[in-house]
Motif scaffolding. Sequence first.
Motif, PDB file in Angstrom:
ATOM      1  N   VAL A 197     -14.320   4.876  -3.010  1.00 34.71           N
ATOM      2  CA  VAL A 197     -13.416   5.548  -1.955  1.00 34.71           C
ATOM      3  C   VAL A 197     -13.338   4.418  -1.126  1.00 34.71           C
ATOM      4  O   VAL A 197     -12.308   3.833  -0.095  1.00 34.71           O
ATOM      5  CB  VAL A 197     -13.579   7.218  -1.082  1.00 34.71           C
ATOM      6  CG1 VAL A 197     -14.952   6.371  -0.349  1.00 34.71           C
ATOM      7  CG2 VAL A 197     -12.353   7.430  -0.504  1.00 34.71           C
ATOM      8  N   GLY A 198     -14.605   3.454  -1.033  1.00 35.10           N
ATOM      9  CA  GLY A 198     -14.724   2.419   0.078  1.00 35.10           C
ATOM     10  C   GLY A 198     -13.842   1.357  -0.304  1.00 35.10           C
ATOM     11  O   GLY A 198     -13.419   0.508   0.324  1.00 35.10           O
ATOM     12  N   ASP A 199     -13.720   0.861  -1.435  1.00 35.79           N
ATOM     13  CA  ASP A 199     -13.529   0.070  -2.150  1.00 35.79           C
ATOM     14  C   ASP A 199     -11.814   0.555  -2.449  1.00 35.79           C
ATOM     15  O   ASP A 199     -11.220  -0.584  -2.071  1.00 35.79           O
ATOM     16  CB  ASP A 199     -13.323  -0.056  -4.238  1.00 35.79           C
ATOM     17  CG  ASP A 199     -14.962  -0.663  -3.769  1.00 35.79           C
ATOM     18  OD1 ASP A 199     -15.073  -0.924  -3.226  1.00 35.79           O
ATOM     19  OD2 ASP A 199     -15.626  -0.751  -5.328  1.00 35.79           O
ATOM     20  N   PHE A 200     -12.050   1.940  -2.465  1.00 36.87           N
ATOM     21  CA  PHE A 200     -10.083   1.817  -2.326  1.00 36.87           C
ATOM     22  C   PHE A 200      -9.468   2.004  -0.733  1.00 36.87           C
ATOM     23  O   PHE A 200      -8.214   1.248  -0.950  1.00 36.87           O
ATOM     24  CB  PHE A 200      -9.897   3.718  -2.843  1.00 36.87           C
ATOM     25  CG  PHE A 200      -7.940   3.964  -2.719  1.00 36.87           C
ATOM     26  CD1 PHE A 200      -7.469   3.984  -3.616  1.00 36.87           C
ATOM     27  CD2 PHE A 200      -7.778   4.265  -1.302  1.00 36.87           C
ATOM     28  CE1 PHE A 200      -6.219   4.207  -4.021  1.00 36.87           C
ATOM     29  CE2 PHE A 200      -6.642   4.672  -0.791  1.00 36.87           C
ATOM     30  CZ  PHE A 200      -5.756   5.051  -2.268  1.00 36.87           C
ATOM     31  N   ALA A 201     -10.046   2.007  -0.097  1.00 36.62           N
ATOM     32  CA  ALA A 201      -9.263   1.738   1.215  1.00 36.62           C
ATOM     33  C   ALA A 201      -9.571  -0.216   1.655  1.00 36.62           C
ATOM     34  O   ALA A 201      -8.569  -0.064   1.798  1.00 36.62           O
ATOM     35  CB  ALA A 201     -10.164   2.502   2.527  1.00 36.62           C
ATOM     36  N   SER A 202     -10.725  -0.131   1.052  1.00 32.06           N
ATOM     37  CA  SER A 202     -10.410  -2.037   2.097  1.00 32.06           C
ATOM     38  C   SER A 202      -9.068  -3.187   0.961  1.00 32.06           C
ATOM     39  O   SER A 202      -8.985  -4.199   1.265  1.00 32.06           O
ATOM     40  CB  SER A 202     -12.324  -2.179   1.723  1.00 32.06           C
ATOM     41  OG  SER A 202     -12.379  -2.433   0.140  1.00 32.06           O
ATOM     42  N   ASN A 203      -8.664  -2.153  -0.063  1.00 31.71           N
ATOM     43  CA  ASN A 203      -7.697  -3.079  -1.428  1.00 31.71           C
ATOM     44  C   ASN A 203      -6.296  -2.820  -0.570  1.00 31.71           C
ATOM     45  O   ASN A 203      -5.515  -3.237  -0.598  1.00 31.71           O
ATOM     46  CB  ASN A 203      -8.176  -2.417  -2.430  1.00 31.71           C
ATOM     47  CG  ASN A 203      -8.908  -3.203  -3.430  1.00 31.71           C
ATOM     48  OD1 ASN A 203      -9.515  -4.358  -2.532  1.00 31.71           O
ATOM     49  ND2 ASN A 203      -9.475  -2.120  -4.264  1.00 31.71           N
ATOM     50  N   ILE A 204      -6.561  -1.596   0.336  1.00 32.46           N
ATOM     51  CA  ILE A 204      -5.004  -1.029   0.902  1.00 32.46           C
ATOM     52  C   ILE A 204      -5.050  -2.112   2.316  1.00 32.46           C
ATOM     53  O   ILE A 204      -4.039  -2.473   2.534  1.00 32.46           O
ATOM     54  CB  ILE A 204      -5.442   0.276   1.568  1.00 32.46           C
ATOM     55  CG1 ILE A 204      -5.433   1.051   0.274  1.00 32.46           C
ATOM     56  CG2 ILE A 204      -3.672   0.235   2.173  1.00 32.46           C
ATOM     57  CD1 ILE A 204      -3.771   1.210  -0.432  1.00 32.46           C
ATOM     58  N   HIS A 205      -6.147  -2.050   3.185  1.00 35.47           N
ATOM     59  CA  HIS A 205      -6.027  -3.063   4.242  1.00 35.47           C
ATOM     60  C   HIS A 205      -7.983  -3.332   4.966  1.00 35.47           C
ATOM     61  O   HIS A 205      -8.275  -2.561   4.527  1.00 35.47           O
ATOM     62  CB  HIS A 205      -5.702  -2.444   5.302  1.00 35.47           C
ATOM     63  CG  HIS A 205      -5.033  -2.732   6.530  1.00 35.47           C
ATOM     64  ND1 HIS A 205      -5.814  -3.692   7.653  1.00 35.47           N
ATOM     65  CD2 HIS A 205      -3.790  -2.997   6.568  1.00 35.47           C
ATOM     66  CE1 HIS A 205      -4.804  -3.766   8.483  1.00 35.47           C
ATOM     67  NE2 HIS A 205      -3.915  -4.112   8.052  1.00 35.47           N
ATOM     68  N   PRO A 206      -8.096  -3.927   5.484  1.00 39.00           N
ATOM     69  CA  PRO A 206      -9.423  -4.701   5.780  1.00 39.00           C
ATOM     70  C   PRO A 206      -9.733  -4.045   6.714  1.00 39.00           C
ATOM     71  O   PRO A 206     -10.582  -3.784   7.219  1.00 39.00           O
ATOM     72  CB  PRO A 206      -9.169  -6.286   6.510  1.00 39.00           C
ATOM     73  CG  PRO A 206      -7.835  -5.966   6.142  1.00 39.00           C
ATOM     74  CD  PRO A 206      -6.667  -5.542   5.620  1.00 39.00           C
ATOM     75  N   ARG A 207      -8.517  -3.032   7.784  1.00 42.15           N
ATOM     76  CA  ARG A 207      -9.438  -2.258   8.928  1.00 42.15           C
ATOM     77  C   ARG A 207      -9.640  -0.479   8.230  1.00 42.15           C
ATOM     78  O   ARG A 207      -9.839  -0.025   8.845  1.00 42.15           O
ATOM     79  CB  ARG A 207      -8.799  -2.914   9.723  1.00 42.15           C
ATOM     80  CG  ARG A 207      -9.135  -3.355  10.923  1.00 42.15           C
ATOM     81  CD  ARG A 207      -9.000  -2.856  12.044  1.00 42.15           C
ATOM     82  NE  ARG A 207      -6.394  -3.050  12.303  1.00 42.15           N
ATOM     83  CZ  ARG A 207      -6.336  -3.591  11.823  1.00 42.15           C
ATOM     84  NH1 ARG A 207      -6.661  -5.381  11.708  1.00 42.15           N
ATOM     85  NH2 ARG A 207      -4.818  -3.366  12.500  1.00 42.15           N
ATOM     86  N   ALA A 208      -8.845  -0.344   7.065  1.00 45.05           N
ATOM     87  CA  ALA A 208      -9.217   0.655   6.254  1.00 45.05           C
ATOM     88  C   ALA A 208     -10.653   1.464   5.847  1.00 45.05           C
ATOM     89  O   ALA A 208     -11.343   0.977   5.431  1.00 45.05           O
ATOM     90  CB  ALA A 208      -7.964   0.737   5.096  1.00 45.05           C
ATOM     91  N   ILE A 209     -10.810   2.606   5.890  1.00 44.51           N
ATOM     92  CA  ILE A 209     -11.938   3.061   6.750  1.00 44.51           C
ATOM     93  C   ILE A 209     -12.056   4.207   5.311  1.00 44.51           C
ATOM     94  O   ILE A 209     -10.959   5.344   5.527  1.00 44.51           O
ATOM     95  CB  ILE A 209     -12.932   3.749   7.115  1.00 44.51           C
ATOM     96  CG1 ILE A 209     -12.712   2.317   8.314  1.00 44.51           C
ATOM     97  CG2 ILE A 209     -13.782   4.228   6.898  1.00 44.51           C
ATOM     98  CD1 ILE A 209     -13.276   3.210   9.709  1.00 44.51           C
ATOM     99  N   GLY A 210     -12.881   4.566   4.117  1.00 43.11           N
ATOM    100  CA  GLY A 210     -12.889   5.858   3.535  1.00 43.11           C
ATOM    101  C   GLY A 210     -13.866   6.466   3.180  1.00 43.11           C
ATOM    102  O   GLY A 210     -15.156   5.719   3.479  1.00 43.11           O
ATOM    103  N   LEU A 211     -13.644   7.774   3.351  1.00 45.22           N
ATOM    104  CA  LEU A 211     -14.867   8.403   3.423  1.00 45.22           C
ATOM    105  C   LEU A 211     -15.128   9.887   2.479  1.00 45.22           C
ATOM    106  O   LEU A 211     -13.516  10.077   1.859  1.00 45.22           O
ATOM    107  CB  LEU A 211     -14.411   9.392   4.780  1.00 45.22           C
ATOM    108  CG  LEU A 211     -14.496   8.437   6.179  1.00 45.22           C
ATOM    109  CD1 LEU A 211     -14.551   9.470   7.956  1.00 45.22           C
ATOM    110  CD2 LEU A 211     -15.979   7.577   6.251  1.00 45.22           C
ATOM    111  N   THR A 212     -15.985  10.465   2.393  1.00 47.08           N
ATOM    112  CA  THR A 212     -16.180  11.293   1.293  1.00 47.08           C
ATOM    113  C   THR A 212     -17.236  11.944   1.882  1.00 47.08           C
ATOM    114  O   THR A 212     -17.068  12.012   2.548  1.00 47.08           O
ATOM    115  CB  THR A 212     -15.699  10.841  -0.360  1.00 47.08           C
ATOM    116  OG1 THR A 212     -16.365  11.861  -1.420  1.00 47.08           O
ATOM    117  CG2 THR A 212     -17.742  10.032   0.293  1.00 47.08           C
TER     118      THR A 212
END
Length: 207
Positions: A120-135
């Motif tokens: 989920v972290g990789d998914f978020a960072s691929n969307i935007h550099p300030r995106a945070i992925g949480l699970t």
Amino acid sequence: MSKVFAGMAAVATVAALGAMAGYAFWPRPTDAFAQCRAGQSAADIGGPFTLVDKDGKTVTDTDVITAPTLVYFGYTFCPDVCPLDMSLNAEAADILEEEGQLVNLVFISVDPGRDTPKVVGDFASNIHPRAIGLTGSDEQVAAAAKAYRAYFKKQDGDPEFYLVDHSAFTYLVLPGLGFMDFFKHDTPAEQRAQGVRCFLEAAAQSN
């Protein structure tokens, strides 16, 4: 006696009318953000949550919502809806950044079985550099979704390639103020940016 009672009634009527007139001009609480709301806002949307970030660290809402934040519930195996909405959120964040306003993005997975912290972290960072992925655990994810009234349900079928039904709203949250409003699926990026801009300007004026 009847004249006495009639007089008392007249006085009571005048007093009641005076009270009603006073109430009409009594200062009432106003919603400083009323002109900005596009979705149906509700005071009980949003709230505290405890989840896990890309490094496996336990974090709370106050750890990640440190700036105006667009929060989205989805999952990385989502075929189209989640990538589209997150891309629109990223585009809105870029529009606002060009105007000097930094907006964070938070992607909360509703598929903790497959979405590990790294995934989920990789998914978020691929969307935007300030995106945070949480699970998180099933319980943690369910609690966060319940706080935001986000619906999700795992479909029956292939144990590896299953889909997850879920609502598709983006929630605007401001630090210290909480949930402001939501944007529906497919809302254009400029409209999302305009909505965020309106709330930020209203917040600045109310201070």
